[in-house]
Motif scaffolding. Structure first.
Motif, short mmCIF file in Angstrom:
data_model
loop_
_atom_site.label_atom_id
_atom_site.label_comp_id
_atom_site.label_asym_id
_atom_site.label_seq_id
_atom_site.Cartn_x
_atom_site.Cartn_y
_atom_site.Cartn_z
N VAL A 74 -15.22 -0.53 2.37
CA VAL A 74 -14.76 0.77 2.86
C VAL A 74 -15.68 1.30 3.96
N ASP A 75 -16.99 1.16 3.77
CA ASP A 75 -17.96 1.69 4.72
C ASP A 75 -17.85 0.97 6.07
N LYS A 76 -17.57 1.72 7.14
CA LYS A 76 -17.33 1.11 8.45
C LYS A 76 -18.57 0.41 8.99
N VAL A 96 -8.86 -8.55 3.35
CA VAL A 96 -7.59 -8.87 2.69
C VAL A 96 -6.69 -7.66 2.52
N LEU A 97 -7.26 -6.47 2.61
CA LEU A 97 -6.44 -5.26 2.43
C LEU A 97 -5.98 -4.65 3.74
N ALA A 98 -6.70 -4.90 4.83
CA ALA A 98 -6.39 -4.24 6.10
C ALA A 98 -4.94 -4.42 6.54
N PRO A 99 -4.37 -5.64 6.53
CA PRO A 99 -2.96 -5.78 6.97
C PRO A 99 -2.00 -5.00 6.09
N VAL A 100 -2.27 -4.96 4.78
CA VAL A 100 -1.38 -4.25 3.87
C VAL A 100 -1.49 -2.75 4.09
N GLN A 105 0.56 2.36 6.37
CA GLN A 105 0.36 3.47 7.31
C GLN A 105 1.52 3.57 8.30
N SER A 106 2.02 2.42 8.77
CA SER A 106 3.11 2.45 9.74
C SER A 106 4.39 2.99 9.11
N PRO A 114 -9.71 5.99 2.35
CA PRO A 114 -10.31 4.89 1.60
C PRO A 114 -11.24 5.38 0.49
N ARG A 115 -11.13 4.74 -0.68
CA ARG A 115 -12.01 5.05 -1.81
C ARG A 115 -12.52 3.74 -2.40
N VAL A 116 -13.82 3.65 -2.56
CA VAL A 116 -14.40 2.45 -3.16
C VAL A 116 -13.93 2.34 -4.61
N GLY A 117 -13.34 1.20 -4.95
CA GLY A 117 -12.88 0.99 -6.33
C GLY A 117 -11.80 1.95 -6.76
N GLY A 118 -10.99 2.44 -5.82
CA GLY A 118 -9.97 3.42 -6.16
C GLY A 118 -8.98 2.95 -7.22
N GLN A 119 -8.73 1.62 -7.25
CA GLN A 119 -7.77 1.09 -8.23
C GLN A 119 -8.34 1.06 -9.64
N HIS A 120 -9.65 1.34 -9.78
CA HIS A 120 -10.28 1.33 -11.10
C HIS A 120 -10.57 2.75 -11.62
#
Length: 284
Positions: A74-76, A96-100, A105-106, A114-120
């Motif tokens: 997440v950190d740029k 692996v997540l950027a294209p998705v 977004q489109s 963006p959130r680190v570990g947001g799915q957890h």
């Protein structure tokens, strides 16, 4: 044809860099690797990479063992540092997540947050999964049959049809699962026939496969493998025939697990569960 710069040996180094647990990267990496049957990955997993100092150790290992780099960061600044160094080392890299995320977004518009570990996150879904795991472990192998109505799925099958691992996998998806073994000359609890909420699913496998697994189990226990109906081909065939008749009599869906992985069996069960829920919605 071998791609330019690709290794000629039958293995390659796969570096998975994440600021969270790395589970997403592991799953994506292994799914991609599975398409190449003659090439094996040497996985280097780096979870919880959240500082430049932590990234330096990762970059040192990438330099020592060049290969494909997949990342979710997440950190740029950390992300840019990784990309810059990979370019200098001439190693391929990809988020692996950027294209998705770009596709989302489109379609959805607006900027993602963006959130680190947001799915957890410790949300309702997380606690539902934990509740399902607790229920499933407590109802393994026919235990605690008094509250089966609370289950989402009940698995039936003779010994060695992967009932327990399939139950645990389903529980990890938040599905409360009980499993009950079919034992010769032991009737199935009559309460199962009166259940309304759970989906009852029968699991079978080929007699050859069942015998093979049972023999290996007995060898692991240092138990005799001869003169036992547990591994007798005809006796096992009769067990399976009886289970098929039971499933057919009650109209319970049947899944042959002979050549299925646990994940494939679980996916088939989830498909039956989804179809059952759709039918209930239509009926109401």
């Amino acid at each position: 044809m071998t791609a330019p710069g690709a290794p000629h040996q039958n293995y390659f180094h796969l570096h998975l860099v994440s600021d969270s647990t790395g589970e997403t990267l592991i799953n994506v990496g292994r799914a991609a690797c599975a398409q190449y049957v003659n090439v094996l990955p040497i996985e280097h997993v780096y979870p919880l990479v959240r500082s430049p100092k932590q990234l330096e150790r990762v970059l040192t290992e990438i330099e020592a063992s060049p290969g494909i780099v997949l990342y979710t960061l997440v950190d740029k600044d950390i992300r840019d540092q990784l990309k810059r160094r990979c370019t200098e080392l001439s190693v391929p890299f990809m988020s692996v997540l950027a294209p998705v995320v770009q596709l989302f977004q489109s379609y959805l518009g607006g900027e993602p947050q963006p959130r680190v570990g947001g799915q957890h996150a410790l949300d309702a879904t997380y606690f539902k999964r934990i509740d399902a795991l607790n229920y499933t472990v407590a109802h393994d192998d026919g235990q605690l049959s008094d509250d089966l109505e609370e289950a989402d799925v009940i698995l039936l099958g003779v010994s060695r049809t992967s009932k327990t691992p399939t139950s645990i996998y389903l529980a990890n998806r938040g599905i409360k699962t009980a499993n009950i073994p079919l034992v010769p000359n032991v009737p199935v609890p009559q309460a199962i026939e009166r259940l309304r909420k759970p989906l009852v699913v029968g699991l079978i496998a080929s007699a050859e496969r069942i015998v093979e697994i049972r023999q290996n189990r007995l060898l692991g226990l240092n138990a005799p493998t001869t003169n036992s109906s547990y591994v007798d081909r005809e006796a096992v065939s009769e067990e399976l025939a009886n289970s098929r008749r039971l499933f057919a009599r009650h109209g319970w869906p049947l899944i042959d697990v002979t050549r299925r992985s646990i994940e494939e069996t679980a996916a088939a069960i989830i498909g039956h569960l989804s179809e059952r829920r759709r039918q209930k919605i239509v009926e109401t």
